[in-house]
Write a protein that holds these residues in place. Structure first.
Motif, PDB file in Angstrom:
ATOM      1  N   VAL A 143      10.216   9.089 -23.964  1.00 21.93           N
ATOM      2  CA  VAL A 143       9.868   9.507 -22.926  1.00 21.93           C
ATOM      3  C   VAL A 143      10.468   9.598 -20.950  1.00 21.93           C
ATOM      4  O   VAL A 143       9.945   8.123 -21.045  1.00 21.93           O
ATOM      5  CB  VAL A 143       8.692  10.152 -23.072  1.00 21.93           C
ATOM      6  N   LEU A 144      12.107   9.978 -20.580  1.00 18.19           N
ATOM      7  CA  LEU A 144      11.775   9.430 -19.352  1.00 18.19           C
ATOM      8  C   LEU A 144      11.573  10.773 -18.166  1.00 18.19           C
ATOM      9  O   LEU A 144      11.239  11.947 -18.355  1.00 18.19           O
ATOM     10  CB  LEU A 144      13.529   9.817 -18.552  1.00 18.19           C
ATOM     11  N   LEU A 145      10.709   9.823 -17.327  1.00 17.43           N
ATOM     12  CA  LEU A 145       9.886  10.232 -17.033  1.00 17.43           C
ATOM     13  C   LEU A 145      10.112  10.237 -15.265  1.00 17.43           C
ATOM     14  O   LEU A 145      10.272   9.500 -14.856  1.00 17.43           O
ATOM     15  CB  LEU A 145       7.667   9.931 -16.703  1.00 17.43           C
ATOM     16  N   GLN A 146      10.697  11.605 -14.887  1.00 10.17           N
ATOM     17  CA  GLN A 146      10.947  11.333 -13.228  1.00 10.17           C
ATOM     18  C   GLN A 146      10.188  11.136 -12.096  1.00 10.17           C
ATOM     19  O   GLN A 146       9.153  11.761 -12.312  1.00 10.17           O
ATOM     20  CB  GLN A 146      11.900  12.056 -13.131  1.00 10.17           C
ATOM     21  N   ASP A 147      10.656  10.534 -10.935  1.00 15.36           N
ATOM     22  CA  ASP A 147       9.429  10.753  -9.911  1.00 15.36           C
ATOM     23  C   ASP A 147       7.848  10.249 -10.129  1.00 15.36           C
ATOM     24  O   ASP A 147       7.393  11.462  -9.391  1.00 15.36           O
ATOM     25  CB  ASP A 147       9.765  11.737  -8.854  1.00 15.36           C
ATOM     26  N   VAL A 148       7.527   9.835 -11.094  1.00 13.96           N
ATOM     27  CA  VAL A 148       6.245   9.316 -11.114  1.00 13.96           C
ATOM     28  C   VAL A 148       5.345   8.331  -9.211  1.00 13.96           C
ATOM     29  O   VAL A 148       5.770   7.712  -9.090  1.00 13.96           O
ATOM     30  CB  VAL A 148       5.947   8.493 -12.403  1.00 13.96           C
ATOM     31  N   THR A 149       4.560   8.837  -9.264  1.00 13.70           N
ATOM     32  CA  THR A 149       3.847   8.584  -8.325  1.00 13.70           C
ATOM     33  C   THR A 149       3.002   7.598  -8.680  1.00 13.70           C
ATOM     34  O   THR A 149       2.057   7.771  -9.003  1.00 13.70           O
ATOM     35  CB  THR A 149       2.920   9.638  -7.293  1.00 13.70           C
ATOM     36  N   PHE A 150       2.949   6.598  -7.704  1.00 14.98           N
ATOM     37  CA  PHE A 150       2.156   4.882  -7.907  1.00 14.98           C
ATOM     38  C   PHE A 150       2.037   4.800  -6.899  1.00 14.98           C
ATOM     39  O   PHE A 150       2.513   4.493  -6.138  1.00 14.98           O
ATOM     40  CB  PHE A 150       3.101   3.878  -8.772  1.00 14.98           C
ATOM     41  N   GLU A 151       0.084   4.972  -6.556  1.00 12.07           N
ATOM     42  CA  GLU A 151      -0.136   3.712  -5.010  1.00 12.07           C
ATOM     43  C   GLU A 151      -1.317   3.552  -5.203  1.00 12.07           C
ATOM     44  O   GLU A 151      -2.320   4.052  -6.197  1.00 12.07           O
ATOM     45  CB  GLU A 151      -0.028   5.929  -4.796  1.00 12.07           C
ATOM     46  N   ASP A 187       0.765  -1.533   0.210  1.00 12.71           N
ATOM     47  CA  ASP A 187      -0.195   0.190   0.352  1.00 12.71           C
ATOM     48  C   ASP A 187       0.379   1.844  -0.034  1.00 12.71           C
ATOM     49  O   ASP A 187      -0.072   2.529  -0.264  1.00 12.71           O
ATOM     50  CB  ASP A 187      -0.709  -0.023   1.287  1.00 12.71           C
ATOM     51  N   GLU A 188       2.251   1.165  -0.179  1.00 13.52           N
ATOM     52  CA  GLU A 188       2.754   2.150  -0.454  1.00 13.52           C
ATOM     53  C   GLU A 188       2.889   2.875  -1.288  1.00 13.52           C
ATOM     54  O   GLU A 188       3.053   2.685  -2.356  1.00 13.52           O
ATOM     55  CB  GLU A 188       4.369   1.941   0.311  1.00 13.52           C
ATOM     56  N   ALA A 189       2.806   4.403  -1.481  1.00 11.60           N
ATOM     57  CA  ALA A 189       3.075   4.893  -2.426  1.00 11.60           C
ATOM     58  C   ALA A 189       4.458   5.069  -2.874  1.00 11.60           C
ATOM     59  O   ALA A 189       5.782   5.105  -2.213  1.00 11.60           O
ATOM     60  CB  ALA A 189       2.211   6.492  -2.242  1.00 11.60           C
ATOM     61  N   LYS A 190       4.640   4.647  -3.885  1.00 10.22           N
ATOM     62  CA  LYS A 190       6.585   4.504  -4.446  1.00 10.22           C
ATOM     63  C   LYS A 190       6.439   5.659  -5.829  1.00 10.22           C
ATOM     64  O   LYS A 190       5.528   5.588  -6.558  1.00 10.22           O
ATOM     65  CB  LYS A 190       6.801   3.566  -5.776  1.00 10.22           C
ATOM     66  N   LYS A 191       7.394   6.218  -6.074  1.00 10.24           N
ATOM     67  CA  LYS A 191       7.559   8.131  -6.403  1.00 10.24           C
ATOM     68  C   LYS A 191       9.204   7.084  -7.485  1.00 10.24           C
ATOM     69  O   LYS A 191      10.220   6.531  -7.648  1.00 10.24           O
ATOM     70  CB  LYS A 191       8.950   8.618  -6.249  1.00 10.24           C
ATOM     71  N   LEU A 192       8.529   6.206  -9.102  1.00 10.77           N
ATOM     72  CA  LEU A 192       9.931   5.874  -9.376  1.00 10.77           C
ATOM     73  C   LEU A 192      10.516   6.698 -10.991  1.00 10.77           C
ATOM     74  O   LEU A 192       8.710   6.898 -10.884  1.00 10.77           O
ATOM     75  CB  LEU A 192       8.758   4.296  -9.502  1.00 10.77           C
ATOM     76  N   ASP A 193      11.357   6.340 -11.610  1.00 14.68           N
ATOM     77  CA  ASP A 193      10.875   6.891 -13.077  1.00 14.68           C
ATOM     78  C   ASP A 193      10.673   6.043 -13.953  1.00 14.68           C
ATOM     79  O   ASP A 193      10.593   4.751 -13.784  1.00 14.68           O
ATOM     80  CB  ASP A 193      12.471   6.667 -13.791  1.00 14.68           C
ATOM     81  N   VAL A 194       9.989   6.129 -14.851  1.00 11.49           N
ATOM     82  CA  VAL A 194       9.084   5.845 -15.902  1.00 11.49           C
ATOM     83  C   VAL A 194       9.814   6.339 -17.399  1.00 11.49           C
ATOM     84  O   VAL A 194       9.692   7.222 -17.502  1.00 11.49           O
ATOM     85  CB  VAL A 194       7.892   5.438 -16.078  1.00 11.49           C
ATOM     86  N   LEU A 195      10.378   5.345 -18.433  1.00  7.77           N
ATOM     87  CA  LEU A 195      10.945   5.556 -19.580  1.00  7.77           C
ATOM     88  C   LEU A 195       9.408   4.863 -20.889  1.00  7.77           C
ATOM     89  O   LEU A 195       9.023   3.798 -20.347  1.00  7.77           O
ATOM     90  CB  LEU A 195      11.611   5.082 -20.176  1.00  7.77           C
ATOM     91  N   VAL A 196       8.570   6.017 -20.937  1.00  9.51           N
ATOM     92  CA  VAL A 196       7.904   5.647 -22.339  1.00  9.51           C
ATOM     93  C   VAL A 196       8.050   6.336 -23.473  1.00  9.51           C
ATOM     94  O   VAL A 196       8.921   6.498 -23.887  1.00  9.51           O
ATOM     95  CB  VAL A 196       5.990   6.713 -21.669  1.00  9.51           C
ATOM     96  N   LEU A 197       7.180   5.229 -24.375  1.00  7.58           N
ATOM     97  CA  LEU A 197       7.917   5.839 -26.258  1.00  7.58           C
ATOM     98  C   LEU A 197       6.181   6.116 -25.905  1.00  7.58           C
ATOM     99  O   LEU A 197       4.571   5.810 -26.105  1.00  7.58           O
ATOM    100  CB  LEU A 197       7.202   4.856 -26.574  1.00  7.58           C
TER     101      LEU A 197
END
Length: 354
Positions: free
Chosen positions: A179-187, A163-173
């Motif tokens: 495009v590199l998205l930094q500190d994307v929050t997943f909760e 259940d903990e929120a996570k801030k992760l870097d995500v590489l997307v097309l």
């Protein structure tokens, strides 16, 4: 209509099993006296050549009656006069046809199946992803914190279900560019799974889907059928260990009722058809496995007896009286029919009680 469709599927599985015995007997030169669907008095019959074709009134089982199957006869085309390996093929053919039919049914259903891909269909209102504004619809997720995402299962493995929120870097097309998205929050937050589904914890995104490739259909179907076989063996183990009892067993009536309930719970007519076919594939695999158990009157019991008597003949050089085996199988058939009748009436009682 769902009950009628379920009965048709079940009848087809009985037919394909007996047809396996029938066609291999014919190809092996063994005389087939009768090819019957179901049991009891005949409601329709027609003689063609040496074989009587019939449909009988009790919708349980069926049979392919071969000359000299359980008794000695002078007929050179009797079952007992055929080479032992031909008799083995004839006996195994019924279950083999069920297994093949089950696999093909599952292939048919899986050819219409959709599999999720790591491309975002939409973001749900109220999700952390929507609030943050990082990810967008139509983004293809390539990596999360350096870990490759090739399937949606990779997404679940990387993020886990805590259940903990996570801030992760995500590489997307996105629009053809990485495009590199930094500190994307997943909760994980509570959402409805669908319009009628129960609420559960989700990250708030939905995936696009695609059809399975031919190779994926075959591999998925094979794994499904292997899983079906494992379920059958597990159920047998529970029955013999006492974890499950006779009251947990069900027969043709109960199976038809289960298929009908499954159809009625489906979201559309098309999904009902696919669900019932898939369940039919499971029943076909079940029949194929159960019929090969070494129990008198079942194909597996006959195969076991064939191998034993063949070995005795090889050692002693003397034929074994087929009447002895016939008596054993006749007794087994009486017990089996009685047991099937008990299960059928239990299913009928359960349906009316419900």
């Amino acid at each position: 209509m769902s009950i009628i469709f379920a009965i048709l599927i079940f009848s087809f599985l009985i037919f394909i099993h007996e047809f396996g015995h029938f066609i291999t007997a014919k190809l092996s030169g063994v005389q087939v006296n009768e090819f019957a669907m179901f049991m009891g008095p005949a409601i329709w019959k027609k003689q063609r050549g040496e074989t009587l074709y019939s449909i009988r009134c009790i919708p349980i089982g069926g049979y392919c009656a071969m000359e000299g199957e359980d008794q000695d006869t002078d007929n050179p085309r009797s079952f007992q006069k055929a080479a032992w390996w031909k008799r083995l093929i004839i006996l195994v053919a019924g279950s083999a046809m069920n297994l093949v039919a089950g696999f093909l049914i599952v292939v048919l259903v899986n050819s219409f199946a959709l599999t999720p891909i790591p491309e975002i269909e939409s973001l749900r209102t109220g999700s952390a992803l929507m609030e943050e504004g990082g990810l967008q619809a139509d983004d293809v997720i390539l990596q999360i914190d350096g870990y490759a995402v090739e399937h949606t299962s990779d997404f679940d493995k990387i993020l886990g279900k805590n259940d903990e929120a996570k801030k992760l870097d995500v590489l997307v097309l996105r629009d053809g560019k990485q495009v590199l998205l930094q500190d994307v929050t997943f909760e994980l937050r509570e959402f409805q799974q669908d319009a009628e589904g129960e609420a559960g914890l989700y990250y708030g995104l939905t995936w696009k889907t695609r059809r399975l490739t031919f190779g994926e259909v075959i591999s998925h179907s094979w794994l499904d059928c292997v899983s079906f076989v494992e379920m059958v063996w597990m159920s047998l183990g529970m029955l013999f260990s006492g974890e499950a009892g006779v009251g947990d067993l069900t027969g043709p009536v109960g199976i038809v009722g289960m298929m009908s309930d499954m159809a009625n719970a489906s979201a559309s007519v098309w999904s009902a058809v696919l669900n019932m076919l898939y369940f039919g594939g499971f029943i076909a695999i079940n029949l194929g496995v159960m019929n090969m158990l070494p129990i008198p009157a079942l194909d597996g019991g006959r195969v076991f007896a064939l191998l034993i008597t063949t070995a005795i003949v090889k050692i002693t050089k003397k034929p074994v009286n087929p009447k002895i085996e016939g008596y054993i199988h006749a007794g087994g058939m009486i017990l089996l029919l009685g047991f099937m009748a008990f299960v059928m009436f239990k299913d009928i009682f359960t349906i009316f009680k419900g």
